[in-house]
Design an enzyme around this catalytic site. Structure first.
Site, PDB file in Angstrom:
ATOM      1  N   LYS A  26      56.648  19.647  25.597  1.00 23.09           N
ATOM      2  CA  LYS A  26      56.195  18.266  25.374  1.00 23.09           C
ATOM      3  C   LYS A  26      54.741  18.253  24.958  1.00 23.09           C
ATOM      4  O   LYS A  26      53.955  19.085  25.422  1.00 23.09           O
ATOM      5  CB  LYS A  26      56.323  17.467  26.678  1.00 23.09           C
ATOM      6  N   ARG A  28      51.117  17.079  25.316  1.00 23.86           N
ATOM      7  CA  ARG A  28      50.311  16.569  26.426  1.00 23.86           C
ATOM      8  C   ARG A  28      48.837  16.586  26.030  1.00 23.86           C
ATOM      9  O   ARG A  28      48.406  17.459  25.271  1.00 23.86           O
ATOM     10  CB  ARG A  28      50.465  17.471  27.668  1.00 23.86           C
ATOM     11  N   GLY A 367      18.755  24.905 -10.348  1.00 26.89           N
ATOM     12  CA  GLY A 367      17.586  24.475  -9.586  1.00 26.89           C
ATOM     13  C   GLY A 367      16.707  25.663  -9.258  1.00 26.89           C
ATOM     14  O   GLY A 367      17.005  26.792  -9.654  1.00 26.89           O
ATOM     15  N   GLN A 370      13.154  28.697  -2.876  1.00 30.67           N
ATOM     16  CA  GLN A 370      12.156  29.584  -2.303  1.00 30.67           C
ATOM     17  C   GLN A 370      12.112  30.943  -3.019  1.00 30.67           C
ATOM     18  O   GLN A 370      11.066  31.541  -3.190  1.00 30.67           O
ATOM     19  CB  GLN A 370      12.496  29.769  -0.822  1.00 30.67           C
ATOM     20  N   VAL A 373      14.801  30.949  -9.429  1.00 30.12           N
ATOM     21  CA  VAL A 373      15.779  30.125 -10.154  1.00 30.12           C
ATOM     22  C   VAL A 373      17.208  30.445  -9.700  1.00 30.12           C
ATOM     23  O   VAL A 373      17.541  31.592  -9.415  1.00 30.12           O
ATOM     24  CB  VAL A 373      15.632  30.408 -11.673  1.00 30.12           C
ATOM     25  N   ASP A 479      17.550  28.271   9.699  1.00 31.55           N
ATOM     26  CA  ASP A 479      16.950  27.256   8.824  1.00 31.55           C
ATOM     27  C   ASP A 479      18.006  26.225   8.433  1.00 31.55           C
ATOM     28  O   ASP A 479      18.177  25.897   7.253  1.00 31.55           O
ATOM     29  CB  ASP A 479      16.342  27.935   7.584  1.00 31.55           C
TER      30      ASP A 479
END
Ligand code: ADP
Length: 627
Positions: A26, A28, A367, A370, A373, A479
């Site tokens: 069943k 639950r 884009g 850090q 490219v 990070d």
């Protein structure tokens, strides 16, 4: 109030019944608190439809004060006794989460630990210690107890249920069926044909398994491309495993196509399937939907509305794709929540982590980050990839290259997959999964449409799932922030750049006093002592939730970095964003406990996020994903 650590619906084997039959299993509701494990009956007829209509007041059940919740009205508490309890979890992930929590709550309870048996009692004895008395104490303790009482939480076995829930005999080889085609990417790989069966020869924790096909060919396959044969309906486009009746209705209405249909697990009848069908209607502009339970004769023959019998469900569906035979429409269009596109593999072929740059084509710039490219491109002309071109002097490359082999084995559907590296030239490249909708921060800021609360919650859930996985691997992100998550073409959010901060060569970024240090995402112990842990990731996750609910605002926007540090250390916390309900805010706020050990784990957080009860309506309104 005893705080609830986990809450899930499981399939539970009856305590009383000697024989194991499907009727003795069943659904639950199970609740785990620090002090006890309890389960409750659930009224499926009333349950879902009444959610949201019940007053949000406090309710008393037995000796436990539970927070007011619409759901409670639909559950009847059942007294928990200490007999062996057999419970089946619908997913492996949920099973792991429960076992993990159970381990943690009974760690110091010598009474329970004594009673513990890691294996089942089968054929008159415990498999672990061969004791024949069912109430024998567990003399077979492993180093760390991994179950509560004789709780055996196993994968839910779909219809038909097993005669006795026993683990597969040692040495028996696992059979799987391919969910997707897989074209070998290198010579060690084995081709997968969707729907075909394979034998698993070597199953490790790694994302690649050694398999044999029906022609005796052997090689490595991505483990996330296959499923155990007992779940083989998953290969069909028309089958949606985890959706409810109301979600199915919503999807079918959205699609609005005559004959649109979904096959799903029945909500009210465990182990059974339901076919939900949409048809246009002259009276109701919304159309009409009918739900048909797939019936089964004692001879294991399946049928729907009228008795056209079939020995398998796929055969039955195929028949009704051509004949309505009593249904409101024939089954014309399989409708599903997400396009069932193949997931990413952990690397471009088994063991291939060094990628030949000649196999890459550069298509457009995405884009700059850090490390320099990032470009979108293709691998061998057909696989989408993102290529990070690491600006010389920005990364401690040798250390990263060593670590990359470990990172390649981190594979989860909510982590941006690392495919490999090109290290034989300068600049080196890092090749990852391509995410068409770019970074989450911009996605939140720039999208013109209004996000529904359920969509925002879904984003947090995606991130929490990835983080729960990293936590289970004891891997720190360091990070975590919306800028380090990416969104794919289906609107799924994935966590990126995990662990990369350790290889950044830039004092402004690595020193907690530096201008690029993620001060606004950092807890006091990181700001003060650079003490990183999974709990510092949890703090950052709370801030990420805040970013999501404030649609990309800068945390502590009125303060500069050193003011932020000062305020956080003094106990100042972020305010509740307008879009976040009190309950959602309570979840993010719990991540900002001053003491790291008081913060929840990701596994507990995921439980809270998944809890409709904790979230008010957010968890209930299912909106699909932004496209
Ligand atoms: P870094 O790790 O060098 O700081 P980022 O990961 O922040 O670089 O990437 C810079 C930008 O490039 C991101 O904001 C995002 O828009 C884009 N980008 C990075 N990785 C991917 C990717 N896998 N798929 C799509 N776009 C990406």
């Amino acid at each position: 109030m005893a705080s609830i650590i986990l809450e899930s619906i499981f399939l539970k084997r009856s305590q009383q019944k000697k024989k194991t039959s499907p009727l003795n299993f069943k659904k639950r509701l199970f609740l785990l608190t620090e002090s006890k494990l309890s389960y409750y009956e659930y009224d499926f007829e009333r349950g879902v439809s009444l959610w949201g209509c019940w007053p949000h007041t406090s309710t008393k059940h037995g000796d436990e004060d539970v927070p007011g919740s619409p759901l409670w009205g639909s559950f009847k508490p059942v007294v928990y006794d200490e007999g062996p309890l057999y419970v089946f979890s619908p997913t492996e992930e949920l099973r792991k989460r429960w076992i993990h929590q159970l381990k943690s709550v009974i760690r110091y309870n010598s009474d329970l630990v004594q009673k513990y048996h890691p294996c089942f009692w089968i054929d008159g004895q415990y498999l672990c210690c061969s004791q024949t008395a069912k109430n024998a104490m567990g003399s077979c303790l492993p180093a760390s107890p991994c179950s509560l009482l004789s709780l055996a939480v196993r994968k839910m076995v779909m219809k038909p249920l097993p005669p006795e829930p026993a683990p597969s005999a040692a040495g028996e080889m696992k059979k799987v069926v391919a969910l997707y085609n897989y074209v070998p990417m290198n010579v060690q790989d084995l081709q997968l044909q969707k729907g075909e069966e394979y034998l698993i020869l070597e199953e490790s924790h790694l994302p690649w398994w050694k398999a044999r096909d029906k022609n005796g060919r052997e090689g490595y396959i991505p483990s996330n491309y296959v499923t155990e044969t007992s779940n083989s309906l998953e290969i069909y486009e028309w089958y949606s495993k985890n959706i409810t009746r109301s979600q199915a209705e919503q999807l079918l209405k959205q699609e609005g196509k005559e004959g649109g249909f979904i096959v799903r697990d029945s909500t009210s009848k465990t182990g059974k399937y339901t076919v939900s069908v949409y048809a246009k209607s002259a009276v109701d502009p919304q159309g009409m939907i009918r739900h048909y339970v797939v019936c089964c004769t004692p001879q294991n023959q399946y049928y729907l509305a009228e008795k056209h019998l079939f020995s398998t469900i796929p055969e039955l569906i195929m028949y009704h794709q051509h004949n309505s035979a009593g249904l409101i429409s024939r089954l014309k269009y399989p409708v599903s929540r997400h396009r069932k596109s193949a997931p990413s593999t952990a690397g471009l072929g088994y063991g291939s982590w060094e990628i030949d740059p000649k196999d890459l084509t550069f298509l457009k710039e995405l884009g700059t980050g850090q490390f320099g490219v990032v470009k979108y491109g293709k691998w061998r002309g057909q696989y989408n990839v993102a290529i990070k071109m690491i600006r010389e002097g920005s990364m401690s490359e040798d250390e990263f290259i060593d670590e990359a082999k470990v990172m390649m084995n981190l594979s989860h559907e909510k982590l941006v997959q690392l495919y490999g590296v090109c290290t034989k030239q300068r600049p080196i490249f890092i090749i990852t999964e391509y995410m068409a909708n770019g970074c989450l921060l911009n996605f939140l800021r720039e999208t013109q449409r209004r996000f529904q609360p359920a969509e925002l919650l879904e984003m947090c859930k995606d991130v929490c799932e990835a983080m729960e996985y990293l936590e289970s691997k004891q891997f720190l992100h360091r990070d975590l922030a919306a800028r380090n998550c990416l969104v794919n073409d289906q609107g799924i959010v994935k966590v990126s750049d995990f662990g990369l901060s350790r290889y950044v060569l830039d004092d402004e970024y690595t020193s907690s006093m530096g201008s690029k240090f993620p001060v606004r995402w950092s807890p006091p112990e990181v700001l003060l002592y650079s003490k990183f842990s999974s709990k510092s990731d949890v703090w950052s996750f709370g801030v990420l939730m805040w970013e999501v609910y404030s649609l990309g605002k800068m945390p502590y926007e009125r303060f500069n970095n050193s003011e932020t540090t000062e305020h956080v250390i003094q106990g100042l916390r972020l305010y509740r964003p307008q879009q976040a309900s009190e309950r959602v805010y309570a979840i993010m706020y719990s991540c900002w406990h001053e003491k790291a050990e008081e913060r929840p784990t990701f596994s507990t957080l995921l439980g809270s996020i998944l809890l409709p009860r904790a979230l008010g309506l957010e968890g209930l309104i299912w909106e699909g994903r932004p496209q």
